[in-house]
Design an enzyme around this catalytic site. Structure first.
Site, PDB file in Angstrom:
ATOM      1  N   THR A  93      76.329  26.427 -53.202  1.00 28.77           N
ATOM      2  CA  THR A  93      77.483  26.790 -54.030  1.00 28.77           C
ATOM      3  C   THR A  93      77.378  28.226 -54.528  1.00 28.77           C
ATOM      4  O   THR A  93      78.361  28.962 -54.533  1.00 28.77           O
ATOM      5  CB  THR A  93      77.600  25.821 -55.224  1.00 28.77           C
ATOM      6  N   ARG A 104      79.156  31.029 -47.222  1.00 31.82           N
ATOM      7  CA  ARG A 104      79.077  31.604 -48.568  1.00 31.82           C
ATOM      8  C   ARG A 104      78.177  32.834 -48.623  1.00 31.82           C
ATOM      9  O   ARG A 104      78.484  33.792 -49.324  1.00 31.82           O
ATOM     10  CB  ARG A 104      78.654  30.539 -49.565  1.00 31.82           C
ATOM     11  N   ASN A 114      83.576  31.523 -54.382  1.00 31.98           N
ATOM     12  CA  ASN A 114      82.558  31.170 -53.388  1.00 31.98           C
ATOM     13  C   ASN A 114      83.122  30.778 -52.022  1.00 31.98           C
ATOM     14  O   ASN A 114      82.501  30.046 -51.272  1.00 31.98           O
ATOM     15  CB  ASN A 114      81.609  30.107 -53.933  1.00 31.98           C
ATOM     16  N   HIS A 117      85.569  25.321 -50.044  1.00 33.37           N
ATOM     17  CA  HIS A 117      85.319  24.003 -50.634  1.00 33.37           C
ATOM     18  C   HIS A 117      85.131  23.042 -49.473  1.00 33.37           C
ATOM     19  O   HIS A 117      85.799  23.157 -48.448  1.00 33.37           O
ATOM     20  CB  HIS A 117      86.529  23.546 -51.469  1.00 33.37           C
TER      21      HIS A 117
END
Length: 141
Positions: A93, A104, A114, A117
């Protein structure tokens, strides 16, 4: 491994960087198929409903504000072990903790912005896909 479906959202920061195609290429290289997709600019109500599980968390308001700050690209992915495969592609994350070569690590700016999802379990994947793609808008190939 079983064939699964998972929901993926390319968040406003990554859409603004024009890296949708690069992210899709990673999905496909990992054996994931895009079986439904749409670009949307979420309303506050949609973002609040989608992230309702986080309603009591301190970051909820900022998350909603970020998710409505620009368009997002929403897709359902299908493939063997799709949920874990997508989570591995995304990386941690916090992009500072994400492994080199993950989405990411390569495209995210911060723990808030970031880039992506992804569903975290079969049950959440089913609910999240149904939220954005109700009915028969998914096409296995």
């Amino acid at each position: 491994m079983a064939i699964e479906r998972t929901l993926s959202i390319i968040k406003p920061d990554a859409v603004a960087k024009n890296v949708i195609g690069q992210i899709y290429a990673r999905f496909e290289a990992a054996g994931l198929k895009v079986v439904a997709a749409k670009m949307a600019h979420l309303s506050k109500g949609e973002a609040e409903a989608f992230y309702a599980v986080h309603k009591e968390r301190p970051f909820f308001k900022d998350l909603v504000s970020f998710m409505i700050s620009g368009p997002v690209m929403i897709q359902a992915l299908e493939g063997e072990g799709a949920i874990l495969k997508n989570r591995d592609l995304m990386g941690a994350t916090d992009p500072k903790k994400a492994a080199a070569g993950t989405i990411r690590a390569d495209f995210a700016d911060s723990i808030d912005a970031n880039a992506v999802h992804g569903s975290d379990a079969v049950e959440t994947a089913q609910a999240e896909i149904a939220f954005f793609f109700p009915g028969m808008n998914i096409y296995s190939r």
